[in-house]
Scaffold this motif. Structure first.
Motif, PDB file in Angstrom:
ATOM      1  N   MET A   1      22.568   9.572  12.004  1.00 26.83           N
ATOM      2  CA  MET A   1      22.708  10.708  12.920  1.00 26.83           C
ATOM      3  C   MET A   1      22.864  10.231  14.367  1.00 26.83           C
ATOM      4  N   LEU A   2      22.099   9.213  14.751  1.00 28.07           N
ATOM      5  CA  LEU A   2      22.177   8.691  16.110  1.00 28.07           C
ATOM      6  C   LEU A   2      23.557   8.104  16.389  1.00 28.07           C
ATOM      7  N   LYS A   3      24.104   7.378  15.425  1.00 32.47           N
ATOM      8  CA  LYS A   3      25.434   6.800  15.586  1.00 32.47           C
ATOM      9  C   LYS A   3      26.480   7.907  15.734  1.00 32.47           C
ATOM     10  N   TYR A   4      26.327   8.968  14.959  1.00 32.85           N
ATOM     11  CA  TYR A   4      27.240  10.111  15.034  1.00 32.85           C
ATOM     12  C   TYR A   4      27.213  10.729  16.427  1.00 32.85           C
ATOM     13  N   ILE A   5      26.009  10.897  16.995  1.00 33.39           N
ATOM     14  CA  ILE A   5      25.860  11.503  18.322  1.00 33.39           C
ATOM     15  C   ILE A   5      26.450  10.599  19.394  1.00 33.39           C
ATOM     16  N   LEU A   6      26.197   9.287  19.315  1.00 32.36           N
ATOM     17  CA  LEU A   6      26.696   8.358  20.322  1.00 32.36           C
ATOM     18  C   LEU A   6      28.227   8.312  20.337  1.00 32.36           C
ATOM     19  N   LYS A   7      28.844   8.366  19.158  1.00 34.88           N
ATOM     20  CA  LYS A   7      30.308   8.353  19.092  1.00 34.88           C
ATOM     21  C   LYS A   7      30.888   9.601  19.760  1.00 34.88           C
ATOM     22  N   ARG A   8      30.281  10.748  19.487  1.00 27.31           N
ATOM     23  CA  ARG A   8      30.760  11.986  20.116  1.00 27.31           C
ATOM     24  C   ARG A   8      30.530  11.954  21.624  1.00 27.31           C
ATOM     25  N   PHE A   9      29.419  11.363  22.049  1.00 21.65           N
ATOM     26  CA  PHE A   9      29.089  11.307  23.472  1.00 21.65           C
ATOM     27  C   PHE A   9      30.074  10.417  24.222  1.00 21.65           C
ATOM     28  N   LEU A  14      35.696   9.965  27.767  1.00 24.00           N
ATOM     29  CA  LEU A  14      37.121   9.645  27.687  1.00 24.00           C
ATOM     30  C   LEU A  14      37.977  10.887  27.921  1.00 24.00           C
ATOM     31  N   VAL A  15      37.564  12.008  27.351  1.00 26.08           N
ATOM     32  CA  VAL A  15      38.306  13.257  27.538  1.00 26.08           C
ATOM     33  C   VAL A  15      38.276  13.685  29.002  1.00 26.08           C
ATOM     34  N   LEU A  16      37.108  13.606  29.632  1.00 28.22           N
ATOM     35  CA  LEU A  16      36.975  13.982  31.039  1.00 28.22           C
ATOM     36  C   LEU A  16      37.837  13.086  31.927  1.00 28.22           C
ATOM     37  N   PHE A  17      37.842  11.794  31.632  1.00 23.09           N
ATOM     38  CA  PHE A  17      38.634  10.861  32.440  1.00 23.09           C
ATOM     39  C   PHE A  17      40.121  11.178  32.325  1.00 23.09           C
ATOM     40  N   ILE A 507      27.837  19.762  21.818  1.00 25.14           N
ATOM     41  CA  ILE A 507      26.741  20.492  21.184  1.00 25.14           C
ATOM     42  C   ILE A 507      27.189  21.077  19.851  1.00 25.14           C
ATOM     43  N   ALA A 508      28.443  21.569  19.809  1.00 24.66           N
ATOM     44  CA  ALA A 508      28.966  22.116  18.562  1.00 24.66           C
ATOM     45  C   ALA A 508      29.037  21.040  17.479  1.00 24.66           C
ATOM     46  N   ASP A 509      29.441  19.824  17.853  1.00 27.66           N
ATOM     47  CA  ASP A 509      29.492  18.729  16.880  1.00 27.66           C
ATOM     48  C   ASP A 509      28.113  18.439  16.301  1.00 27.66           C
ATOM     49  N   ILE A 510      27.091  18.483  17.154  1.00 31.03           N
ATOM     50  CA  ILE A 510      25.728  18.245  16.672  1.00 31.03           C
ATOM     51  C   ILE A 510      25.280  19.385  15.761  1.00 31.03           C
ATOM     52  N   LEU A 511      25.640  20.628  16.133  1.00 33.25           N
ATOM     53  CA  LEU A 511      25.272  21.767  15.298  1.00 33.25           C
ATOM     54  C   LEU A 511      25.935  21.684  13.925  1.00 33.25           C
ATOM     55  N   TYR A 512      27.169  21.154  13.890  1.00 37.00           N
ATOM     56  CA  TYR A 512      27.804  20.960  12.586  1.00 37.00           C
ATOM     57  C   TYR A 512      26.915  20.115  11.677  1.00 37.00           C
ATOM     58  N   ALA A 513      26.438  19.003  12.233  1.00 32.83           N
ATOM     59  CA  ALA A 513      25.634  18.078  11.437  1.00 32.83           C
ATOM     60  C   ALA A 513      24.301  18.700  11.030  1.00 32.83           C
ATOM     61  N   VAL A 514      23.764  19.578  11.885  1.00 32.81           N
ATOM     62  CA  VAL A 514      22.500  20.246  11.548  1.00 32.81           C
ATOM     63  C   VAL A 514      22.714  21.293  10.462  1.00 32.81           C
ATOM     64  N   LEU A 515      23.794  22.073  10.594  1.00 34.82           N
ATOM     65  CA  LEU A 515      24.069  23.132   9.627  1.00 34.82           C
ATOM     66  C   LEU A 515      24.571  22.586   8.293  1.00 34.82           C
TER      67      LEU A 515
END
Length: 521
Positions: A1-9, A14-17, A507-515
């Protein structure tokens, strides 16, 4: 789960840049920031051009040199923004979003403008989610009923509304006409009959049931409305509104009973007792904290008491919930929140006559606050802010409401046809548990995506609404910056809105993993 969150973070930055590079290049090439000064006949026009060129990091046009390349100007801007990530200033430069062409500090401007815009967008989003999800669930459970068809028509109507047109209509009828009516607020007989007729039709449609039941509910609503509205008129309720002690007591008990029936069933004694204890504590707090809350000088005290109410409600659910602690905690928490909001509503209603004394026309059509209010009382000032906030919030909520209603309905209809839903019903699980625990949780996955995109879209729509209602916030910054070919304020707005958008997607990506834990793989 931590690896999943770090990749999304990591993808977030990159998107903002990428978005910031593209946006900056488009802005600086959209026009000439010195065009107005080139045509000026002022004696100090040359000095003004030098000053503006220095502020925008431009080469002077009469030196036979080109402007600084846009990527060098972008790098200067980016180093200032990155300085916000290093508050000590030991490695990067100080935090700065640049300056406007007039020498204004963009950092201070975006901080003030973002606070106003976020207040609008957050409230509109929360209301749209709550009302839209509830309406979507009911529509799905009553598929092809009159309620379903009526809600579908209204939602498509709201979804197709041009936001600027809806804002203008709201100003005309809910501000100007309302202010005229408040000069002599009385309900005419025709108004009473129209409201009674509307409630006679809509309330039975919401509750449903047999034809006999709908007729009984409709008749009750007609008699109730035709009786209560003249009574409120006689009591001068519109000038001196109050919920009162009786309403607070009855409302608290009704909330506890209703939430218990919805989430656990009235036969669950431990959950019912927990809810009634929360209601009793809420009523007691209404009397015990009245003088304390009336003496508040800022939002700090009401917010602290609201947080305390939630903590106590959770504690009651955990202590008295027994084997049904989860359901009891949900009932007590929601009861505590709604009772607290009801108490706050009574405080604001108590303040309404004071606002009318300071401001006879309570809803202004321009500005987020009223200048020269003549008082610094916290309740009057905050009620004035709310009176200016509710129209833009209503406009943005109606436009966004359709999205949540339609997606909730379609998602619920898809989920209730799944095998595990049929299995739960075959086992004898009651319909409330099937809908709220099994179907709704699985229907929330696409909704998580919609919230992320809709919030970003609402911020964009807020620019239009703020311009119509004359709010000096991010909309004004954005439009003024584009007109002056001034990249600093425009980039500040883009970076802020873009940051909010990617954050909510994160946050939506994290909610996917929770749901749905399968998504983590």
């Amino acid at each position: 789960m931590l690896k999943y969150i770090l990749k999304r973070f990591a993808r977030l930055f990159l998107v903002l840049f990428g978005a910031s590079v593209l946006s900056y290049a488009l802005i600086v090439h959209s026009g000439d920031p010195l065009e107005d000064l080139r045509e000026s006949t002022d004696a100090d026009a040359e000095f003004q051009m030098e000053t503006r060129a220095e502020q925008l990091n431009l080469m002077l046009p009469w030196t036979d040199q080109y402007y600084l390349p846009w990527y060098e100007r972008y790098w200067d801007w980016l180093t200032g923004v990155l300085g916000c990530l290093d508050p000590t200033g030991a490695i990067l430069s100080r935090c700065s979003f640049g300056e406007t062409v007039n020498g204004g500090d963009v950092t201070a401007q975006i901080a003030n403008a973002a606070e106003i815009s976020l207040r609008l967008v957050l409230i509109a989003t929360l209301l749209a989610i709550i009302i839209g999800v509830l309406t979507g669930i009911v529509s799905a459970m009553r598929q092809y009923s009159f309620f379903d068809f009526a809600m579908s028509f209204l939602m498509f109507l709201f979804w197709s509304l041009p936001i600027f047109w809806a804002a203008v209509i709201a100003k005309e009828y809910l501000a100007i006409e309302f202010n005229d009516w408040m000069a002599d607020p009385h309900f005419s007989q025709s108004t009473i009959l129209i409201v009674a007729a509307i409630l006679t039709v809509t309330v039975p449609m919401i509750f449903g049931g047999s034809a006999r039941r709908r007729v009984a509910i409709g008749a009750t609503m007609f008699v109730y409305t035709a009786t209560v509205m003249p009574l409120l008129d006689h009591m001068h309720f519109m000038e001196q509104p109050r919920l009162g002690t009786g309403f607070i007591i009855v409302g608290s008990v009704v909330l506890a009973l209703g939430l218990t029936a919805l989430l656990a069933g009235l036969q669950n004694r431990q959950v019912l007792i927990s809810g009634l204890i929360t209601a009793a504590l809420g009523v007691a707090s209404y009397f015990l904290t009245w003088d304390l809350i009336r003496g508040a000088q800022s939002y700090l005290l009401p917010v602290a008491l609201f947080a305390l109410a939630i903590a106590v409600s959770v504690l009651v659910g955990r202590v008295f919930g027994g084997y049904a602690k989860g359901q009891a905690t949900a009932v007590t928490t929601l009861s505590g929140i709604l009772i607290s909001l009801m108490i706050m509503l009574d405080h604001y209603m108590y303040t309404w006559p004071q606002l009318l004394s300071a401001k006879p026309r309570p809803v202004r059509t321009i500005g987020a606050t009223s200048p020269n209010l003549g008082t610094d009382d916290f309740w009057v000032v905050s009620l004035d802010q709310l009176s200016q906030l509710w129209l833009p919030t209503l406009v943005m909520m109606l436009v966004s409401l359709a999205t949540y209603t339609r997606y909730t309905r379609s998602s619920m209809l898809e989920v209730v046809q799944q095998d595990f839903i049929r299995t739960a019903r075959a086992k004898g699980v009651n319909e409330r548990t099937v809908v709220l625990k099994h179907a709704f949780r699985n229907a929330m996955i696409p909704l998580a995506t919609i919230v992320a995109f809709d919030f970003a879209g609402l911020i964009g729509g807020a620019i239009v609404v703020e311009r119509v209602f004359g709010w000096n916030s991010m909309g004004t910054m954005f439009v003024t910056g584009l007109e002056n070919v001034d990249p600093a304020p425009v980039m500040a707005v883009i970076l802020f809105t873009g940051g909010i958008a990617v954050l909510f997607n994160f946050i939506a990506d994290i909610l996917y993993a929770v749901l749905d834990p399968r998504i983590r793989v």
